[in-house]
Design a protein around this motif. Structure first.
Motif, short mmCIF file in Angstrom:
data_model
loop_
_atom_site.label_atom_id
_atom_site.label_comp_id
_atom_site.label_asym_id
_atom_site.label_seq_id
_atom_site.Cartn_x
_atom_site.Cartn_y
_atom_site.Cartn_z
N GLN A 129 0.82 -1.22 0.00
CA GLN A 129 0.00 0.00 0.00
C GLN A 129 0.86 1.27 0.00
O GLN A 129 0.37 2.34 0.35
CB GLN A 129 -0.96 0.01 1.20
N GLY A 130 2.12 1.13 -0.42
CA GLY A 130 2.99 2.28 -0.44
C GLY A 130 3.45 2.66 -1.84
O GLY A 130 4.45 3.36 -1.98
N VAL A 131 2.74 2.18 -2.87
CA VAL A 131 3.11 2.51 -4.24
C VAL A 131 1.91 3.15 -4.93
O VAL A 131 0.76 2.90 -4.58
CB VAL A 131 3.55 1.25 -5.01
N SER A 132 2.22 3.94 -5.92
CA SER A 132 1.16 4.57 -6.70
C SER A 132 0.57 3.57 -7.69
O SER A 132 1.12 2.49 -7.92
CB SER A 132 1.74 5.76 -7.47
N THR A 133 -0.55 3.93 -8.30
CA THR A 133 -1.17 3.06 -9.29
C THR A 133 -0.23 2.84 -10.47
O THR A 133 -0.14 1.73 -11.01
CB THR A 133 -2.50 3.66 -9.78
#
Length: 360
Positions: A129-133
């Protein structure tokens, strides 16, 4: 220079003789760090390497005390074969950054070993949950591409878990090729839920490249939701994550035959990909005979080895592994080992096993 999470090795420089990936004798000056926990599957051990020219590396070796352990010897030989197969197929291409870079090896040494260039980036286990799309799309695409590239040379990665996947601005780098087996071989119980496909965990049928696509889906589920997926099929929360379901929903089918082929999925993620690497390999009809020959050679080598040494005195392990982040054990109701990459306590004696840039 060494990455921040790859501290330098200590001690004095010593001469290390090995064989280069091209098959030439190679001698270098190197110094080694201590053995580190949860780096590779036991009884092999791993340690940092620093070369005289300040390059950094990673050595995976089989301790001399295991010289009589035929299963362990076979495993490191298989890892070496898998690493060299992938490297020779894709070194110098735009895909080379997806895989570890072997520097040298010596399977006939008193302590057989492989030396790799230092890993890139950090494991995706630390990125939940620490990366962009957009980053999610790159990781997803790179993973499917790596599966397809391995399929093209007849290999299937059975140990795809978040900690085996490194990530930096150049894309992913896929490690733990010691968990690779050959396409079309009978499955043997291997891996941990939810990352290993149900048929793989239960040892049913023949190894299929789509086994690894299941693992890709589970890694991406963990990355997007921060939670492990369902071990036997699609998770109930999949529709709530359209960025995941849009492309990967089919890979959560319980059976490999109901999942898309890696090449089909790759065309969806990366249109036009695959024109510059070979068609998917088919199971080799001579494979059983090659395995018989390999088994005979292992028996011959074993008969020539001296008796194994007694185990060394136990010492407390270092507190923290240098490569990857520790992962809490899965609550499966079964005893599992604590090595970094997962895998079951079943050892398959027939499983196989920095350049920057990338293909963009």
């Amino acid at each position: 220079m060494v990455n921040d999470d790859n501290a330098r090795a200590g001690g004095e420089f010593e001469e290390l003789s090995m064989i280069s990936p091209q098959g030439a004798p190679l001698r270098v000056k190197a110094r080694f760090g201590p053995d580190l926990p949860r780096l590779v599957r036991p009884p092999a051990v791993g340690r940092r390497v620093q070369f005289e020219d300040d390059r950094a590396g990673l050595q995976v070796r089989l301790p001399e005390a295991e010289s009589g352990n035929e299963t362990a010897q076979t495993a490191i030989e298989a890892e070496t074969a898998a690493v060299l197969t992938v490297h020779r197929a894709y070194s110098g291409t735009r895909y080379s950054g997806l895989f570890p870079v072997p520097i040298g090896y010596d399977i006939n040494a008193a302590e057989p070993f492989i030396v790799y260039a230092a890993p890139r980036g950090r494991s995706v286990a630390a990125l939940a949950q620490g990366v962009s799309t957009s980053q999610q799309r790159v990781i997803e695409r790179d993973l499917v591409l790596a599966v397809r590239l391995m399929e093209a040379v007849g290999l299937v990665h059975q140990g795809l878990v978040p900690a085996a996947v490194r990530w930096d601005d150049h894309g992913i780098q896929l490690w733990d090729l010691g968990s690779v087996t050959h396409l079309g071989r009978p499955r043997r119980p291997y891996g941990i839920p939810p990352y290993a496909a149900p048929e793989q965990r239960h040892g049913e049928g023949l190894t299929d490249a789509r086994d690894a696509l299941w693992s890709v889906g589970q890694i991406m589920h963990q990355l997007v939701t921060g939670r492990p997926g369902h071990p036997d099929g699609p998770s109930a929360d999949l529709p709530a994550h359209p960025s995941l379901a849009q492309t990967l929903a089919p890979v959560f089918a319980p059976r490999a035959t109901d999942r898309p082929l890696p090449g089909t999925l790759l065309q969806l993620l990366m249109p036009g990909a695959g024109a510059d690497f070979p068609a998917a390999a088919q199971p080799d009809p001579l494979d059983p005979y090659r395995r018989d020959f390999d088994a005979a050679m292992r028996r011959k080598r074993s008969s020539l080895r001296r008796a194994p040494l007694p185990p060394p005195p136990s010492a407390p392990p270092p507190a923290q592994p240098w490569y990857g982040e520790p992962r809490p054990p899965a609550d499966t109701g079964e005893a599992t080992s604590t090595w970094l990459y997962g895998g079951s306590t079943v050892h398959d004696p027939e499983t196989a096993g920095t350049e920057r840039g990338g293909y963009r």
